[in-house]
Structures are given as C-alpha cells and as structure tokens.
Motif scaffolding. Structure first.
Motif: not given
Length: 103
Positions: A82-86, A88-90
C-alpha cells in the motif's frame, strides 16, 4: 551452589502451568503468523522515512483514505504494498501533500 527443595505436587503444578502457557503462545503464533508472512508491515516512522514525508503528511494521507492502515495496540501499521502504491501515485500522478491532484 544453592539447593532448594519443593514439594513434588508444587513442581507438577508449575510444569502444568508452563505447558499451558507454551500451548497458548504456540496457538497465537500459528493464528497470526500467516497474516504477517503474507506482507511486510511498516510503522509510522518507517513509512515517513521511506516516503520522505512528515508525520503530519502521513496523517493527511490516512485522513483522506489514501493510505489504508491497521491499528494494533494503539500503533498504526501499513502494508508495504500500500505504501509503495501511494508512493508511486504521489510521484507519478503528482498528488500533493494535501492529497489532491496538482492537475
């Protein structure tokens, strides 16, 4: 060397209690180990360091629902995925620190 004598019944009681305690610990370990083995979990400090953000920014991400978390003993934990996905989004979709898109 010091020798301490106790009654056999007291020793058996201690052994029984220790065996029950060991069984409880093994039961808890078996129950929760698969949950934590599936994914690495991070605490607040690890997430802030990984993403180079402040605790306040992390709180904003949580408040806006951008970063799911689980609470255990009054401490927040986050799945690494979840942290990696956020992250990437940021950095790829230009989400600012307030959780809004800069577009």
């Amino acid at each position: 060397m010091e020798v301490i004598a106790i009654q056999k019944s007291a020793l058996e009681g201690i052994r029984k209690d220790l065996k029950e305690l060991l069984e409880l610990a093994e039961s808890a370990t078996c129950k929760y180990t698969p949950i934590f083995n599936e994914e690495k979990w991070l605490d607040n400090q690890e997430v802030c360091l990984m993403m180079s953000i402040t605790k306040r920014t992390l709180q904003t991400y949580k408040n806006k629902g951008l970063l799911p978390y689980s609470k255990l003993n009054r401490k927040n934990y986050y799945k690494l995925s979840d942290v990696q996905a956020l992250y990437k989004a940021v950095y790829q979709n230009n989400i600012n620190e307030n959780g809004f898109t800069d577009q």
